[in-house]
Write a protein that holds these residues in place. Sequence first.
Motif, PDB file in Angstrom:
ATOM      1  N   LEU A   1      -8.921   5.793  -1.019  1.00  0.00           N
ATOM      2  CA  LEU A   1      -9.593   4.493  -1.036  1.00  0.00           C
ATOM      3  C   LEU A   1      -8.605   3.354  -0.833  1.00  0.00           C
ATOM      4  O   LEU A   1      -8.867   2.413  -0.064  1.00  0.00           O
ATOM      5  CB  LEU A   1     -10.339   4.328  -2.357  1.00  0.00           C
ATOM      6  CG  LEU A   1     -11.184   3.046  -2.510  1.00  0.00           C
ATOM      7  CD1 LEU A   1     -12.266   3.014  -1.439  1.00  0.00           C
ATOM      8  CD2 LEU A   1     -11.792   2.975  -3.894  1.00  0.00           C
ATOM      9  N   LEU A   2      -7.470   3.437  -1.485  1.00  0.00           N
ATOM     10  CA  LEU A   2      -6.453   2.397  -1.318  1.00  0.00           C
ATOM     11  C   LEU A   2      -5.880   2.396   0.091  1.00  0.00           C
ATOM     12  O   LEU A   2      -5.598   1.329   0.647  1.00  0.00           O
ATOM     13  CB  LEU A   2      -5.340   2.594  -2.349  1.00  0.00           C
ATOM     14  CG  LEU A   2      -5.712   2.315  -3.808  1.00  0.00           C
ATOM     15  CD1 LEU A   2      -4.553   2.656  -4.720  1.00  0.00           C
ATOM     16  CD2 LEU A   2      -6.100   0.848  -3.984  1.00  0.00           C
ATOM     17  N   ALA A   3      -5.706   3.581   0.674  1.00  0.00           N
ATOM     18  CA  ALA A   3      -5.187   3.641   2.040  1.00  0.00           C
ATOM     19  C   ALA A   3      -6.156   3.006   3.024  1.00  0.00           C
ATOM     20  O   ALA A   3      -5.761   2.232   3.907  1.00  0.00           O
ATOM     21  CB  ALA A   3      -4.903   5.096   2.423  1.00  0.00           C
TER      22      ALA A   3
ATOM     23  N   GLY B   1       0.811  -1.210   0.000  1.00  0.00           N
ATOM     24  CA  GLY B   1       0.000   0.000   0.000  1.00  0.00           C
ATOM     25  C   GLY B   1       0.846   1.262   0.000  1.00  0.00           C
ATOM     26  O   GLY B   1       0.521   2.239  -0.669  1.00  0.00           O
TER      27      GLY B   1
ATOM     28  N   LEU C   1      -8.582   8.055  -5.196  1.00  0.00           N
ATOM     29  CA  LEU C   1      -8.085   6.686  -5.323  1.00  0.00           C
ATOM     30  C   LEU C   1      -7.059   6.369  -4.248  1.00  0.00           C
ATOM     31  O   LEU C   1      -7.047   5.270  -3.685  1.00  0.00           O
ATOM     32  CB  LEU C   1      -7.488   6.497  -6.718  1.00  0.00           C
ATOM     33  CG  LEU C   1      -6.960   5.081  -7.046  1.00  0.00           C
ATOM     34  CD1 LEU C   1      -8.092   4.066  -6.932  1.00  0.00           C
ATOM     35  CD2 LEU C   1      -6.348   5.054  -8.442  1.00  0.00           C
ATOM     36  N   ILE C   2      -6.207   7.332  -3.942  1.00  0.00           N
ATOM     37  CA  ILE C   2      -5.211   7.125  -2.892  1.00  0.00           C
ATOM     38  C   ILE C   2      -5.889   6.911  -1.546  1.00  0.00           C
ATOM     39  O   ILE C   2      -5.520   6.015  -0.771  1.00  0.00           O
ATOM     40  CB  ILE C   2      -4.237   8.325  -2.839  1.00  0.00           C
ATOM     41  CG1 ILE C   2      -3.341   8.343  -4.078  1.00  0.00           C
ATOM     42  CG2 ILE C   2      -3.376   8.267  -1.580  1.00  0.00           C
ATOM     43  CD1 ILE C   2      -2.501   9.581  -4.199  1.00  0.00           C
TER      44      ILE C   2
ATOM     45  N   LEU D   1       2.375   1.756  -3.513  1.00  0.00           N
ATOM     46  CA  LEU D   1       1.342   2.198  -4.441  1.00  0.00           C
ATOM     47  C   LEU D   1       0.967   3.651  -4.198  1.00  0.00           C
ATOM     48  O   LEU D   1       0.719   4.412  -5.129  1.00  0.00           O
ATOM     49  CB  LEU D   1       0.120   1.294  -4.300  1.00  0.00           C
ATOM     50  CG  LEU D   1      -1.019   1.516  -5.303  1.00  0.00           C
ATOM     51  CD1 LEU D   1      -0.499   1.304  -6.722  1.00  0.00           C
ATOM     52  CD2 LEU D   1      -2.163   0.562  -5.021  1.00  0.00           C
ATOM     53  N   TRP D   2       0.929   4.028  -2.939  1.00  0.00           N
ATOM     54  CA  TRP D   2       0.619   5.425  -2.608  1.00  0.00           C
ATOM     55  C   TRP D   2       1.689   6.361  -3.159  1.00  0.00           C
ATOM     56  O   TRP D   2       1.376   7.418  -3.717  1.00  0.00           O
ATOM     57  CB  TRP D   2       0.514   5.556  -1.106  1.00  0.00           C
ATOM     58  CG  TRP D   2       0.167   6.937  -0.654  1.00  0.00           C
ATOM     59  CD1 TRP D   2      -1.059   7.507  -0.584  1.00  0.00           C
ATOM     60  CD2 TRP D   2       1.086   7.945  -0.193  1.00  0.00           C
ATOM     61  NE1 TRP D   2      -0.977   8.794  -0.121  1.00  0.00           N
ATOM     62  CE2 TRP D   2       0.321   9.091   0.128  1.00  0.00           C
ATOM     63  CE3 TRP D   2       2.458   7.993  -0.029  1.00  0.00           C
ATOM     64  CZ2 TRP D   2       0.899  10.241   0.604  1.00  0.00           C
ATOM     65  CZ3 TRP D   2       3.036   9.156   0.444  1.00  0.00           C
ATOM     66  CH2 TRP D   2       2.260  10.259   0.759  1.00  0.00           C
TER      67      TRP D   2
ATOM     68  N   SER E   1      -8.452   0.759   2.319  1.00  0.00           N
ATOM     69  CA  SER E   1      -8.477  -0.684   2.061  1.00  0.00           C
ATOM     70  C   SER E   1      -7.262  -1.369   2.665  1.00  0.00           C
ATOM     71  O   SER E   1      -7.364  -2.470   3.213  1.00  0.00           O
ATOM     72  CB  SER E   1      -8.530  -0.933   0.551  1.00  0.00           C
ATOM     73  OG  SER E   1      -9.675  -0.323  -0.017  1.00  0.00           O
ATOM     74  N   THR E   2      -6.113  -0.718   2.571  1.00  0.00           N
ATOM     75  CA  THR E   2      -4.899  -1.304   3.148  1.00  0.00           C
ATOM     76  C   THR E   2      -4.999  -1.411   4.657  1.00  0.00           C
ATOM     77  O   THR E   2      -4.625  -2.430   5.252  1.00  0.00           O
ATOM     78  CB  THR E   2      -3.688  -0.452   2.762  1.00  0.00           C
ATOM     79  OG1 THR E   2      -3.611  -0.345   1.337  1.00  0.00           O
ATOM     80  CG2 THR E   2      -2.403  -1.064   3.291  1.00  0.00           C
TER      81      THR E   2
END
Length: 350
Positions: free
Chosen positions: A179-181, A11, A176-177, A14-15, A183-184
């Motif tokens: 959301l990914l954070a 994560g 998106l960042i 990706l960030w 989710s991580t």
Amino acid sequence: MGIPNRFSALGFLLWLALLEFCCTTSADVLLIGNNVTLSFAAVEANFALPVKGSGVCGVLYLADPIDACSQLVNEVTQLPNAASPFALIVRGGCSFEDKVRRAQKAGFKAAIVYDNKADGDLVPMAGNSAGIKIHAVFVSKVSGELLQNYAGSTNVELWIIPSFEYSAMSIPAIFLISLLAISTVLATCFFVRRHRIRQEGPRAPRVREFHGMGSRLVKAMPSLIFTAVLEDYCTSRTCAICLEDYSVGEKLRVLPCHHKFHALCVDSWLTLWRTFCPVCKRDARTSIGEPPASERTPLLSSSPASMASSSALSSARSSVESLLTVQIAGASRPPSASQSPSLSSIYLQQ
């Protein structure tokens, strides 16, 4: 590396990748003279030396050739007042990296490349950063043509000031960042909890002990509507559970021990807490045909010890009566009424 650590590292990488994709490093080119001040938007090259702090100051020179696709003819030396020479170069003919390297080789401390198209967008110049030690920015065609008018002029200063701004895709990228954070973080918490559960092992299920009666059994007990006090028991006028006097028309529940309570109060007591009477402690599941409880003896016991004690007392009384009967029947002369005690008095003395 454990599973939670892998998810966290993935994560984070990706960030960083998305952050670099959505954000571009920009700069402002300022031209300051005696009676003129101009500002031009610019974008720094991603392979050149970044502009830091308050920026860099220099004097602008026009590159020769202007596209810098071959070795520059106008090589510069150290300028007075510690000013740095900047090269103004037009886009096209060769790569950005080649232009910047030839400007560096000619002695320039910064390269300002302007677009050759009027409707072009500002883009970060790409290339290999190995060996690049000067600054490089990209400006529009209009800005480059205006800067040409001040090329070679030593009475004006040219500043390259760093700034930071988001590209047009910054809003979707930030969403998106985020959301990914999230989710991580959720995935990390899930796997950490799962790992702990596996380490602790299976746990025995907690079973709640039930002490009450079934609602059907409770509803089957007799009930009545209160009209007036008919008995002299404490539960005949006051509910021993809620400690409230009965009102006319209220529904009362009668337990096998003949104690009365508010139907709602005693139903909750019997179904949720215990199966005995709150006053005399007699089991409410017993038959109604047993002797009623007395208000003066609130604690009744039906244990085997008390039953054995009552049986022993009855046996002792029977033995005494038999012994007295035998003694009276075997006497040679019956005693006079004044001398012989009555059976009832002897029984009482015993």
